[in-house]
Design a protein around this motif. Sequence first.
Motif, mmCIF file in Angstrom:
data_model
loop_
_atom_site.group_PDB
_atom_site.id
_atom_site.type_symbol
_atom_site.label_atom_id
_atom_site.label_comp_id
_atom_site.label_asym_id
_atom_site.label_seq_id
_atom_site.Cartn_x
_atom_site.Cartn_y
_atom_site.Cartn_z
ATOM 1 N N THR A 4 48.670 -8.259 -14.914
ATOM 2 C CA THR A 4 47.846 -7.443 -16.219
ATOM 3 C C THR A 4 47.575 -6.066 -15.650
ATOM 4 O OG1 THR A 4 46.209 -8.888 -16.866
ATOM 5 C CG2 THR A 4 45.123 -7.432 -17.428
ATOM 6 N N TYR A 5 47.650 -5.470 -14.635
ATOM 7 C CA TYR A 5 48.179 -4.263 -13.803
ATOM 8 C C TYR A 5 49.568 -3.645 -14.605
ATOM 9 C CZ TYR A 5 48.182 -0.459 -12.000
ATOM 10 O OH TYR A 5 49.236 1.023 -11.069
ATOM 11 N N LEU A 6 50.000 -4.572 -14.000
ATOM 12 C CA LEU A 6 51.753 -4.821 -14.057
ATOM 13 C C LEU A 6 51.977 -4.240 -16.109
ATOM 14 C CD1 LEU A 6 52.974 -7.423 -11.988
ATOM 15 C CD2 LEU A 6 53.115 -5.096 -11.202
ATOM 16 N N TYR A 33 37.592 -13.228 -20.358
ATOM 17 C CA TYR A 33 36.054 -12.111 -20.085
ATOM 18 C C TYR A 33 35.555 -12.951 -21.175
ATOM 19 C CZ TYR A 33 37.340 -7.448 -17.453
ATOM 20 O OH TYR A 33 37.759 -6.767 -16.844
ATOM 21 N N SER A 34 35.438 -12.192 -22.072
ATOM 22 C CA SER A 34 34.925 -13.757 -23.247
ATOM 23 C C SER A 34 33.794 -12.831 -23.605
ATOM 24 C CB SER A 34 34.383 -14.802 -23.221
ATOM 25 O OG SER A 34 33.814 -15.276 -22.195
ATOM 26 N N SER A 35 32.197 -12.793 -23.542
ATOM 27 C CA SER A 35 31.403 -12.403 -23.383
ATOM 28 C C SER A 35 31.143 -10.689 -21.925
ATOM 29 C CB SER A 35 30.138 -13.342 -22.903
ATOM 30 O OG SER A 35 30.047 -13.419 -21.770
ATOM 31 N N VAL A 36 32.053 -11.272 -21.319
ATOM 32 C CA VAL A 36 31.911 -9.558 -20.336
ATOM 33 C C VAL A 36 32.482 -8.354 -21.443
ATOM 34 C CG1 VAL A 36 32.215 -8.976 -17.983
ATOM 35 C CG2 VAL A 36 31.824 -10.964 -18.476
ATOM 36 N N PRO A 37 31.460 -6.762 -20.818
ATOM 37 C CA PRO A 37 31.642 -6.203 -22.195
ATOM 38 C C PRO A 37 34.350 -6.042 -20.812
ATOM 39 C CG PRO A 37 29.962 -5.721 -20.890
ATOM 40 C CD PRO A 37 30.822 -7.452 -20.181
ATOM 41 N N GLN A 38 34.726 -5.030 -21.998
ATOM 42 C CA GLN A 38 35.375 -4.596 -21.391
ATOM 43 C C GLN A 38 36.308 -4.323 -22.854
ATOM 44 O OE1 GLN A 38 38.912 -5.652 -23.687
ATOM 45 N NE2 GLN A 38 37.914 -6.996 -24.207
ATOM 46 N N ASN A 39 37.132 -2.778 -22.645
ATOM 47 C CA ASN A 39 37.713 -2.117 -23.306
ATOM 48 C C ASN A 39 39.379 -2.151 -23.413
ATOM 49 O OD1 ASN A 39 35.183 -0.195 -22.573
ATOM 50 N ND2 ASN A 39 35.581 -0.920 -24.963
ATOM 51 N N LEU A 40 39.613 -2.096 -22.081
ATOM 52 C CA LEU A 40 41.039 -1.700 -21.166
ATOM 53 C C LEU A 40 42.036 -3.135 -21.605
ATOM 54 C CD1 LEU A 40 40.869 -0.389 -18.188
ATOM 55 C CD2 LEU A 40 42.182 0.596 -20.052
ATOM 56 N N ALA A 51 43.024 -3.594 -24.830
ATOM 57 C CA ALA A 51 43.606 -2.586 -25.388
ATOM 58 C C ALA A 51 45.580 -2.610 -24.743
ATOM 59 C CB ALA A 51 43.772 -1.139 -25.172
ATOM 60 N N ILE A 52 45.041 -3.442 -23.538
ATOM 61 C CA ILE A 52 46.980 -3.306 -22.953
ATOM 62 C C ILE A 52 47.201 -5.125 -23.700
ATOM 63 C CG2 ILE A 52 48.026 -4.683 -21.081
ATOM 64 C CD1 ILE A 52 44.972 -4.058 -19.103
ATOM 65 N N VAL A 53 46.828 -5.770 -24.591
ATOM 66 C CA VAL A 53 47.463 -6.678 -25.287
ATOM 67 C C VAL A 53 47.261 -5.837 -26.726
ATOM 68 C CG1 VAL A 53 47.002 -8.948 -26.813
ATOM 69 C CG2 VAL A 53 45.374 -8.403 -24.386
ATOM 70 N N ASP A 54 46.871 -5.278 -27.237
ATOM 71 C CA ASP A 54 46.672 -4.708 -28.496
ATOM 72 C C ASP A 54 48.529 -3.389 -28.285
ATOM 73 O OD1 ASP A 54 45.088 -6.114 -29.187
ATOM 74 O OD2 ASP A 54 43.627 -4.574 -30.403
ATOM 75 N N ALA A 55 48.328 -2.445 -27.451
ATOM 76 C CA ALA A 55 49.487 -1.882 -26.924
ATOM 77 C C ALA A 55 50.956 -2.719 -27.054
ATOM 78 C CB ALA A 55 49.220 -0.513 -25.281
ATOM 79 N N ASN A 56 51.167 -4.096 -26.678
ATOM 80 C CA ASN A 56 52.131 -4.370 -25.969
ATOM 81 C C ASN A 56 52.938 -4.401 -28.386
ATOM 82 O OD1 ASN A 56 54.169 -4.451 -24.653
ATOM 83 N ND2 ASN A 56 54.189 -6.758 -25.115
#
Length: 414
Positions: A224-226, A287-294, A297-302
């Motif tokens: 996911t970092y890549l 992540y399901s119930s774990v807070p995240q934004n990034l 965004a990585i999935v959507d950015a593509n």
Amino acid sequence: MKIAVAGTGYVGLSVALLLSQHHEVHALDIVPEKVKMLNNGVSPIVDKEITEFLDKNQSGERPLRFHATADPAEAYTNCEYAVIATPTNYDEQKNYFDTSSVEAAIAAVREHSPAAWIVIKSTIPVGYTAQLREKLQDARILFSPEFLREGHALYDNLHPSRIVAGAPQDDPEAVSAAKTFVDLLAQGAAPDELDRKNVDGSIGIPELVVGTTEAEAIKLFANTYLALRVAYFNELDTYAESRGLNTQEIINGVCLDPRIGEGYNNPSFGYGGYCLPKDTKQLLANYSSVPQNLIEAIVDANYTRKDFIASEILEKVRNVEHPTVGIYRLTMKAGSDNFRQSAIQDVLKAIKAEGIATVIYEPTLDKPEFHGSSVTHDLEQFKRDSDIIVANRWGEELSDAADKVFTRDLFRRD
Ligand SMILES: NC(=O)c1ccc[n+]([C@@H]2O[C@H](COP(=O)([O-])OP(=O)(O)OC[C@H]3O[C@@H](n4cnc5c(N)ncnc54)[C@H](O)[C@@H]3O)[C@@H](O)[C@H]2O)c1
């Protein structure tokens, strides 16, 4: 040691050949043609080192103890380790990897070998191995993430950045079996790796034995970092293109900072291939119930990037009467021998959705058409027929039609 490997794709074949330098390896696949090819010394995938290993084994110059088979009894009976390298595809309906091939392979191993250590090399969801050990009441299942690149599969195993294995940390027998597995992979690495100096000052190949869930997380967070890096430089390019700026100059200036560095910074139509699209989605699902934004965004950015690229192409042919858009290669990157989830396919779909004629130049595709677009092997005709040539990655053979080419491959590499 007798070792079985389930699956002879990029991962299974490279691991099997690596291990067969020092051990007896039986590689099992459910596709009989692959088994036949391998036993005739022919690689089913394009990979310089795999081809070289098979050739030298065939000629007797460097014999391996490698045998391919479709017979589970032959592969699994009395093996000490069984490595699982079968596909795990992301299921959009269930929002999770389809791990059924891993489970089928494990069931087959257990039928013939109740005591073997099973090491899953396929990419799996975070927490999967622990759940499976519980579900099957089987304490002998480990996980070892694979970091290879397609096209350099065996090379990356001969020169690993690190070797990681996961075992429950409260089970000394499992930890010891995981350490042995790491040692088996290290034993097969190129000899000069033993005294190499790493960036952290350590010598040799870094080896990590961690919990299975941590090992699974290492794999998904690394990929996911890549994907993040690819998406970042793509989005930088989207900005520069939209504002009429020179992307190359900006990236050069950004990446000269050693904290940022080179690599994965050459703009493209989007990240693609077998692993990054599905691994990012899997991590997001984890992540399901774990807070995240990034991660989201990585999935959507593509998607945003591919839409932007398609709109750029459409804009370029807006004033052409009955335009034909030529798609130069369906592959994900330069040197790739497959086009699983390549970004250009989504760009192609978006162009076709606008009713625009398309033609594909793809020499590895032996079909007259691909999803309704005609396929040609005649490059010169392709250049003549196309009003614009869309190339995710530049090819020197396009030089004489450079004025027609649309690419974001600014650094002309990877
Ligand atoms: N390709 C990569 O770059 C890469 C890198 C790291 C991790 N991975 C992960 O490793 C796994 C395998 O990837 P790959 O690229 O090698 O896949 P692949 O599709 O190239 O090969 C998988 C092989 O497994 C065989 N197979 C399917 N079901 C089987 C079964 N039950 N028993 C035995 N063989 C079976 C298939 O016929 C095929 O030959 C996936 O989970 C993938 O995400 C892939």
